[in-house]
Design a protein around this motif. Structure first.
Motif, PDB file in Angstrom:
ATOM      1  N   SER A  63       0.839  -1.215   0.000  1.00 11.64           N
ATOM      2  CA  SER A  63       0.000   0.000   0.000  1.00 11.64           C
ATOM      3  C   SER A  63       0.866   1.253   0.000  1.00 11.64           C
ATOM      4  O   SER A  63       0.583   2.233   0.696  1.00 11.64           O
ATOM      5  CB  SER A  63      -0.977   0.001   1.180  1.00 11.64           C
ATOM      6  OG  SER A  63      -1.886  -1.065   1.047  1.00 11.64           O
ATOM      7  N   ALA A  88      -5.646   5.216   1.339  1.00 10.71           N
ATOM      8  CA  ALA A  88      -6.743   4.710   2.173  1.00 10.71           C
ATOM      9  C   ALA A  88      -6.452   3.283   2.639  1.00 10.71           C
ATOM     10  O   ALA A  88      -6.699   2.946   3.807  1.00 10.71           O
ATOM     11  CB  ALA A  88      -8.058   4.764   1.403  1.00 10.71           C
ATOM     12  N   ASP A  89      -5.926   2.447   1.738  1.00 11.93           N
ATOM     13  CA  ASP A  89      -5.573   1.087   2.131  1.00 11.93           C
ATOM     14  C   ASP A  89      -4.539   1.098   3.251  1.00 11.93           C
ATOM     15  O   ASP A  89      -4.662   0.363   4.229  1.00 11.93           O
ATOM     16  CB  ASP A  89      -5.026   0.301   0.936  1.00 11.93           C
ATOM     17  CG  ASP A  89      -6.104  -0.083  -0.066  1.00 11.93           C
ATOM     18  OD1 ASP A  89      -7.310   0.117   0.212  1.00 11.93           O
ATOM     19  OD2 ASP A  89      -5.724  -0.578  -1.150  1.00 11.93           O
ATOM     20  N   LYS A  90      -3.510   1.943   3.111  1.00 12.93           N
ATOM     21  CA  LYS A  90      -2.460   2.039   4.131  1.00 12.93           C
ATOM     22  C   LYS A  90      -3.063   2.468   5.468  1.00 12.93           C
ATOM     23  O   LYS A  90      -2.782   1.877   6.512  1.00 12.93           O
ATOM     24  CB  LYS A  90      -1.390   3.037   3.673  1.00 12.93           C
ATOM     25  CG  LYS A  90      -0.200   3.134   4.594  1.00 12.93           C
ATOM     26  CD  LYS A  90       0.658   1.902   4.476  1.00 12.93           C
ATOM     27  CE  LYS A  90       2.102   2.206   4.739  1.00 12.93           C
ATOM     28  NZ  LYS A  90       2.943   1.056   4.481  1.00 12.93           N
ATOM     29  N   ALA A  91      -3.924   3.495   5.413  1.00 15.86           N
ATOM     30  CA  ALA A  91      -4.567   4.004   6.637  1.00 15.86           C
ATOM     31  C   ALA A  91      -5.467   2.953   7.279  1.00 15.86           C
ATOM     32  O   ALA A  91      -5.610   2.933   8.511  1.00 15.86           O
ATOM     33  CB  ALA A  91      -5.368   5.258   6.314  1.00 15.86           C
ATOM     34  N   ASN A  92      -6.052   2.079   6.482  1.00 20.38           N
ATOM     35  CA  ASN A  92      -6.946   1.047   7.000  1.00 20.38           C
ATOM     36  C   ASN A  92      -6.236  -0.268   7.290  1.00 20.38           C
ATOM     37  O   ASN A  92      -6.879  -1.270   7.609  1.00 20.38           O
ATOM     38  CB  ASN A  92      -8.096   0.805   6.016  1.00 20.38           C
ATOM     39  CG  ASN A  92      -9.036   1.981   5.958  1.00 20.38           C
ATOM     40  OD1 ASN A  92      -9.431   2.527   6.987  1.00 20.38           O
ATOM     41  ND2 ASN A  92      -9.400   2.389   4.756  1.00 20.38           N
ATOM     42  N   GLY A  93      -4.899  -0.286   7.153  1.00 22.80           N
ATOM     43  CA  GLY A  93      -4.127  -1.478   7.468  1.00 22.80           C
ATOM     44  C   GLY A  93      -4.297  -2.602   6.459  1.00 22.80           C
ATOM     45  O   GLY A  93      -4.243  -3.774   6.827  1.00 22.80           O
ATOM     46  N   LEU A  94      -4.488  -2.232   5.190  1.00 28.96           N
ATOM     47  CA  LEU A  94      -4.690  -3.242   4.153  1.00 28.96           C
ATOM     48  C   LEU A  94      -3.527  -3.284   3.170  1.00 28.96           C
ATOM     49  O   LEU A  94      -2.908  -2.261   2.887  1.00 28.96           O
ATOM     50  CB  LEU A  94      -5.968  -2.942   3.368  1.00 28.96           C
ATOM     51  CG  LEU A  94      -7.265  -2.906   4.151  1.00 28.96           C
ATOM     52  CD1 LEU A  94      -8.411  -2.459   3.258  1.00 28.96           C
ATOM     53  CD2 LEU A  94      -7.559  -4.266   4.771  1.00 28.96           C
ATOM     54  N   HIS A 131      -7.577  -7.718  -1.175  1.00 26.50           N
ATOM     55  CA  HIS A 131      -7.109  -7.042   0.037  1.00 26.50           C
ATOM     56  C   HIS A 131      -6.958  -8.040   1.186  1.00 26.50           C
ATOM     57  O   HIS A 131      -7.794  -8.936   1.352  1.00 26.50           O
ATOM     58  CB  HIS A 131      -8.126  -5.982   0.494  1.00 26.50           C
ATOM     59  CG  HIS A 131      -8.056  -4.726  -0.278  1.00 26.50           C
ATOM     60  ND1 HIS A 131      -9.128  -4.198  -0.945  1.00 26.50           N
ATOM     61  CD2 HIS A 131      -7.044  -3.854  -0.465  1.00 26.50           C
ATOM     62  CE1 HIS A 131      -8.782  -3.062  -1.520  1.00 26.50           C
ATOM     63  NE2 HIS A 131      -7.516  -2.844  -1.246  1.00 26.50           N
ATOM     64  N   ARG A 133      -5.489  -8.046   5.519  1.00 22.09           N
ATOM     65  CA  ARG A 133      -5.078  -7.254   6.684  1.00 22.09           C
ATOM     66  C   ARG A 133      -3.549  -7.326   6.774  1.00 22.09           C
ATOM     67  O   ARG A 133      -2.979  -8.407   6.746  1.00 22.09           O
ATOM     68  CB  ARG A 133      -5.695  -7.803   7.977  1.00 22.09           C
ATOM     69  CG  ARG A 133      -7.190  -7.851   8.014  1.00 22.09           C
ATOM     70  CD  ARG A 133      -7.902  -6.575   8.392  1.00 22.09           C
ATOM     71  NE  ARG A 133      -7.153  -5.778   9.342  1.00 22.09           N
ATOM     72  CZ  ARG A 133      -7.172  -4.454   9.346  1.00 22.09           C
ATOM     73  NH1 ARG A 133      -7.869  -3.794   8.447  1.00 22.09           N
ATOM     74  NH2 ARG A 133      -6.493  -3.773  10.233  1.00 22.09           N
ATOM     75  N   ALA A 140      -9.452  -9.496   3.819  1.00 25.70           N
ATOM     76  CA  ALA A 140     -10.230  -8.349   4.295  1.00 25.70           C
ATOM     77  C   ALA A 140     -11.724  -8.520   4.018  1.00 25.70           C
ATOM     78  O   ALA A 140     -12.535  -7.830   4.628  1.00 25.70           O
ATOM     79  CB  ALA A 140      -9.722  -7.070   3.641  1.00 25.70           C
ATOM     80  N   ASP A 142     -13.694  -7.608   1.537  1.00 19.53           N
ATOM     81  CA  ASP A 142     -14.236  -6.283   1.245  1.00 19.53           C
ATOM     82  C   ASP A 142     -15.153  -6.238   0.022  1.00 19.53           C
ATOM     83  O   ASP A 142     -15.294  -5.213  -0.615  1.00 19.53           O
ATOM     84  CB  ASP A 142     -13.104  -5.269   1.107  1.00 19.53           C
ATOM     85  CG  ASP A 142     -12.093  -5.646   0.047  1.00 19.53           C
ATOM     86  OD1 ASP A 142     -12.166  -6.771  -0.471  1.00 19.53           O
ATOM     87  OD2 ASP A 142     -11.227  -4.820  -0.257  1.00 19.53           O
TER      88      ASP A 142
END
Length: 175
Positions: A63, A88-94, A131, A133, A140, A142
């Motif tokens: 990410s 957004a992926d980085k911020a959501n830990g993905l 995705h 975690r 994930a 998603d």
């Protein structure tokens, strides 16, 4: 494939023309010259489109929304959307594992004589590009994955390079 077809065409008329008359190769060479810019545009646009997905897949493994490769094949809205998604992926830990599968086809070349814009249609498949975690490696979950219609605008830039400037991804099952 288009390059293979166009490369075969000039070689066929040349021997026939050279055995007939000196003027024949000139007339036979004129049509390929008029289609050469369109063929080059198609090839450059498809290469940029596929390059964008390869760059995105590489950056998505961690990410890394700041990966310098992302700007090699994408710019403008396309680059903004890619970096925002990865941020957004980085911020959501993905993170994303796997590779997307693409089957691009050129829909149009504009203008036909000296193209600066190519529209690419694709039926991309994200079934093997998912995705997970970052903390525990678990999926994930998603949403659905599968084949989706993707439409992209690829434009020749001031430096002569072809880059994706925008793209839209439709829902699973749209192609």
């Amino acid at each position: 494939m288009a390059a293979g077809c166009s490369a075969g065409s000039p070689s066929d008329p040349a021997p026939a023309g050279s055995s007939e008359a000196p003027g024949a190769p000139t007339s036979a060479a004129a049509p390929p010259a008029s289609t050469a810019p369109a063929d080059a545009a198609r090839q450059g646009a498809v290469a940029a489109y596929l390059g964008m997905w390869e760059d995105m897949a590489a950056a998505a493994k961690t990410s890394n929304w700041q990966d310098p490769r992302l700007g090699q094949h994408a710019t403008a809205t396309a680059l903004t959307n890619i970096t925002r998604g990865l941020y957004a992926d980085k911020a959501n830990g993905l993170v994303t594992k796997g590779q997307p599968k693409n089957s691009p086809k050129v829909s149009s070349v504009e203008p036909p004589t000296d193209p600066t814009k190519v529209i690419v249609a694709d039926c991309g498949d994200d079934s093997n590009w998912q995705h997970y975690r970052a903390d525990n490696g678990q999926p994930a979950n998603d949403g659905p994955s599968g084949r989706r219609q993707i439409n992209a605008v690829v434009e020749r830039q001031g430096d002569g390079a072809w880059r994706v400037t925008d793209f839209g991804i439709h829902e699973v099952g749209s192609c």
